[in-house]
Design a protein around this motif. Structure first.
Motif, mmCIF file in Angstrom:
data_model
loop_
_atom_site.group_PDB
_atom_site.id
_atom_site.type_symbol
_atom_site.label_atom_id
_atom_site.label_comp_id
_atom_site.label_asym_id
_atom_site.label_seq_id
_atom_site.Cartn_x
_atom_site.Cartn_y
_atom_site.Cartn_z
ATOM 1 N N GLY A 1 0.550 -1.121 0.051
ATOM 2 C CA GLY A 1 -0.086 0.006 -0.034
ATOM 3 C C GLY A 1 0.837 1.182 0.071
ATOM 4 O O GLY A 1 2.086 1.331 0.228
ATOM 5 N N ALA A 2 0.114 2.598 -0.352
ATOM 6 C CA ALA A 2 0.901 3.339 -0.171
ATOM 7 C C ALA A 2 1.228 3.967 1.086
ATOM 8 O O ALA A 2 0.826 3.410 1.960
ATOM 9 N N GLN A 3 2.231 4.957 1.190
ATOM 10 C CA GLN A 3 2.713 5.527 2.373
ATOM 11 C C GLN A 3 1.683 5.756 3.376
ATOM 12 O O GLN A 3 0.640 6.663 2.778
ATOM 13 N N GLY A 4 1.683 5.328 4.456
ATOM 14 C CA GLY A 4 0.527 5.708 5.446
ATOM 15 C C GLY A 4 -0.629 4.690 5.416
ATOM 16 O O GLY A 4 -1.661 4.900 6.477
ATOM 17 N N MET A 5 -0.831 3.976 4.441
ATOM 18 C CA MET A 5 -1.980 3.028 4.331
ATOM 19 C C MET A 5 -2.064 2.067 5.337
ATOM 20 O O MET A 5 -1.124 1.432 5.765
ATOM 21 N N LYS A 6 -3.186 1.757 5.822
ATOM 22 C CA LYS A 6 -3.450 0.643 7.005
ATOM 23 C C LYS A 6 -4.552 -0.285 6.509
ATOM 24 O O LYS A 6 -5.622 0.182 5.868
ATOM 25 N N TYR A 7 -4.256 -1.553 6.661
ATOM 26 C CA TYR A 7 -5.282 -2.564 6.443
ATOM 27 C C TYR A 7 -6.544 -2.256 7.612
ATOM 28 O O TYR A 7 -6.054 -2.071 8.902
ATOM 29 N N SER A 8 -7.773 -2.535 7.245
ATOM 30 C CA SER A 8 -8.965 -2.278 8.209
ATOM 31 C C SER A 8 -10.000 -2.914 7.596
ATOM 32 O O SER A 8 -10.057 -3.152 6.340
ATOM 33 N N PHE A 9 -10.945 -3.469 8.343
ATOM 34 C CA PHE A 9 -12.350 -3.873 8.006
ATOM 35 C C PHE A 9 -13.393 -3.356 8.478
ATOM 36 O O PHE A 9 -13.736 -3.593 9.848
ATOM 37 N N PRO A 10 -13.776 -2.206 8.051
ATOM 38 C CA PRO A 10 -15.222 -1.612 8.541
ATOM 39 C C PRO A 10 -16.193 -2.460 8.848
ATOM 40 O O PRO A 10 -16.261 -3.667 8.285
ATOM 41 N N GLU A 11 -17.012 -1.954 9.646
ATOM 42 C CA GLU A 11 -18.397 -2.751 9.999
ATOM 43 C C GLU A 11 -18.962 -3.265 8.826
ATOM 44 O O GLU A 11 -19.483 -2.884 8.058
ATOM 45 N N GLY A 12 -18.996 -4.665 8.704
ATOM 46 C CA GLY A 12 -19.665 -5.495 7.692
ATOM 47 C C GLY A 12 -19.067 -5.563 6.465
ATOM 48 O O GLY A 12 -19.470 -6.180 5.535
ATOM 49 N N LYS A 13 -17.990 -5.277 6.545
ATOM 50 C CA LYS A 13 -16.995 -5.435 5.490
ATOM 51 C C LYS A 13 -15.908 -6.310 5.671
ATOM 52 O O LYS A 13 -15.266 -6.442 6.778
ATOM 53 N N ARG A 14 -15.555 -7.051 4.459
ATOM 54 C CA ARG A 14 -14.262 -8.174 4.858
ATOM 55 C C ARG A 14 -13.035 -7.896 3.715
ATOM 56 O O ARG A 14 -12.382 -8.680 3.501
ATOM 57 N N THR A 15 -13.164 -6.845 3.018
ATOM 58 C CA THR A 15 -11.944 -6.350 2.220
ATOM 59 C C THR A 15 -11.126 -5.178 3.011
ATOM 60 O O THR A 15 -12.011 -4.188 3.250
ATOM 61 N N GLY A 16 -10.105 -5.515 3.156
ATOM 62 C CA GLY A 16 -9.191 -4.617 3.929
ATOM 63 C C GLY A 16 -8.514 -3.557 3.277
ATOM 64 O O GLY A 16 -7.705 -3.212 4.109
ATOM 65 N N PHE A 17 -8.286 -3.761 2.048
ATOM 66 C CA PHE A 17 -7.276 -2.900 1.457
ATOM 67 C C PHE A 17 -7.858 -1.446 1.280
ATOM 68 O O PHE A 17 -8.945 -1.349 0.769
ATOM 69 N N ASP A 18 -7.215 -0.393 1.727
ATOM 70 C CA ASP A 18 -7.709 0.764 1.468
ATOM 71 C C ASP A 18 -8.032 1.330 0.040
ATOM 72 O O ASP A 18 -7.213 1.053 -0.808
ATOM 73 N N PRO A 19 -8.966 1.858 -0.454
ATOM 74 C CA PRO A 19 -9.160 2.369 -1.761
ATOM 75 C C PRO A 19 -8.265 3.173 -2.304
ATOM 76 O O PRO A 19 -8.193 3.487 -3.330
ATOM 77 N N ASN A 20 -7.628 3.892 -1.472
ATOM 78 C CA ASN A 20 -6.760 4.936 -1.923
ATOM 79 C C ASN A 20 -5.358 4.600 -1.561
ATOM 80 O O ASN A 20 -4.348 5.210 -1.473
ATOM 81 N N GLY A 21 -5.378 3.205 -1.289
ATOM 82 C CA GLY A 21 -3.828 2.870 -0.933
ATOM 83 C C GLY A 21 -3.096 2.256 -2.383
ATOM 84 O O GLY A 21 -1.738 1.814 -1.743
ATOM 85 N N MET A 22 -3.574 2.149 -3.628
ATOM 86 C CA MET A 22 -2.634 2.137 -4.452
ATOM 87 C C MET A 22 -2.256 2.982 -5.237
ATOM 88 O O MET A 22 -2.305 4.153 -4.934
ATOM 89 N N VAL A 23 -0.860 2.831 -6.139
ATOM 90 C CA VAL A 23 -0.283 3.638 -6.511
ATOM 91 C C VAL A 23 -0.019 3.216 -7.978
ATOM 92 O O VAL A 23 -0.452 2.117 -8.471
ATOM 93 N N VAL A 24 0.353 4.325 -8.897
ATOM 94 C CA VAL A 24 0.655 4.234 -10.443
ATOM 95 C C VAL A 24 1.984 4.151 -10.635
ATOM 96 O O VAL A 24 2.543 5.364 -10.237
#
Length: 375
Positions: free
Chosen positions: A335-358
């Motif tokens: 993930g991008a710098q500062g990205m953290k995995y987490s699972f919001p309530e009711g969600k089981r995908t943990g990669f931050d939508p803003n965590g990718m880079v090009v």
């Protein structure tokens, strides 16, 4: 004498209990279509497990990895999931193809055994089955296209081509790429498929040339077929830019597509300037004598997330591990710098939508980060 014997037996029982391992099942692909991804990811996972064990393990107990090869075949994968559960695995990590991971879930859900894939990108893995024991931390296909589109916004794209292969994953990624493009008001003027086993992609690229797109989006995941696409692109003298899925982040392209990929942009979950990446690469290089890359990081983060969940649970108890994983927040290598995995309530995908880079290929090397996130 009896007292001494009893004390001796108690000490031996305590020692045996202290030496019990925590069994983690791993389903990987050593010979099938996922090998280019599965193999290095599993190597990163094994490195992480060894690192944890050198530091005393989890809750005073060592990790024991039970590794099985499913050849990316869903039928074999489900049977192996059952085998691992029967052998005492309290968690299963899937390092195989998306359909194989999906099939494993039919077993892990029934057995109430926690399962995670740290590398699969299919958006449907957490939606097809209501499985509260399954998590996905690989970047979703929808996140990939959104990140690429954010980067491409400044290019004022109106008409694009979409190219993929006929693999299950290639088709799935193409579906999400097309949906994202059309949602952004970008017209897909040409769609081409280069089937597995092809010897040339010239015919498909000639059709793209006739369509004259502003850019080409590549969703294919088969290495040999992607090389054919790049070769035909160069031989036909095409100039429109190529934007690729994270398949192009696998370093094998630096050798098998030498001289063909300069200027190709690709989405990745690996920032070489991230402090955690630098520390991971230094440790991996020192331990193995080899240079790691992004796929190693997926496996490393996977075992670290599992270890954190077990530690938080306080015991290798499946139900407690499930609850601990769902509430976990963790900053890893990927993930991008500062990205953290987490699972919001009711969600089981943990990669931050803003965590990718090009990133962009510079010559035959994976180069600098040119964009971060979806903004």
């Amino acid at each position: 004498m009896k007292l001494i014997a009893l004390l001796g037996a108690a000490v031996m029982a305590f020692a045996a209990q202290a030496q019990d391992t925590i069994k983690i099942g791993v389903i990987t692909d050593r010979v099938g279509v996922s090998k280019p991804y599965s193999e290095p990811s599993t190597e990163g996972l094994v490195f992480g497990a060894n690192e944890i064990n050198r530091k005393g393990g989890i809750l005073g107990r060592k990790i024991e990895l039970l590794i099985e090869d499913d050849q990316s075949r869903p039928d074999i994968s489900a049977a192996l999931a059952r085998k691992l559960i029967d052998q005492g695995a309290v968690f299963i990590l899937s390092m195989s193809l998306t359909p194989a991971t999906q099939q494993q879930q039919t077993v892990t859900m029934e057995a109430k055994t926690p399962q995670m894939t740290p590398m699969n990108s299919g958006d449907t893995l957490t939606t097809q089955l209501p499985n509260p024991y399954f998590w996905q931390t690989g970047p979703l296909g929808s996140i990939q296209i959104a990140t690429l589109l954010a980067h491409a916004k400044s290019k004022n794209l109106k008409r694009v081509a979409l190219v993929t292969d006929n693999s299950d994953l290639g088709q799935l990624l193409a579906k999400f790429f097309k949906g994202g493009l059309e949602k952004s008001g970008i017209q897909v003027v040409s769609e081409e498929i280069v089937p597995r086993g092809s010897t040339s992609a010239t015919a498909q690229m000639q059709k793209l040339r006739a369509a004259n797109p502003d850019a080409m989006f590549l969703a294919g995941v088969l290495t040999a077929e992607n090389v054919l696409i790049f070769r035909a692109y160069r031989e036909l003298g095409l100039k429109f830019p190529i934007h690729s899925s994270y398949n192009l982040s696998v370093p094998v392209y630096m050798s098998v597509a030498k001289g063909l990929i300069d200027g190709v942009t690709f989405v990745d979950a690996y920032d070489p300037d991230k402090p955690q990446v630098k520390a991971f690469e230094a440790a991996y290089r020192k331990e193995t004598g080899k240079d790691p890359f992004n796929m190693h990081g997926y496996g490393y983060d996977g075992i670290m997330l599992v270890a954190e969940a077990i530690k938080k649970a306080g015991a290798p108890d499946k139900e407690k591990i499930r609850a601990a994983m769902q509430s976990l927040t963790y900053e890893g290598v990927m993930g991008a710098q500062g990205m953290k995995y987490s699972f919001p309530e009711g969600k089981r995908t943990g990669f931050d939508p803003n965590g990718m880079v090009v990133r962009v290929y510079e010559g035959d090397k994976q180069g600098r980060v040119v964009h971060v996130g979806q903004k």
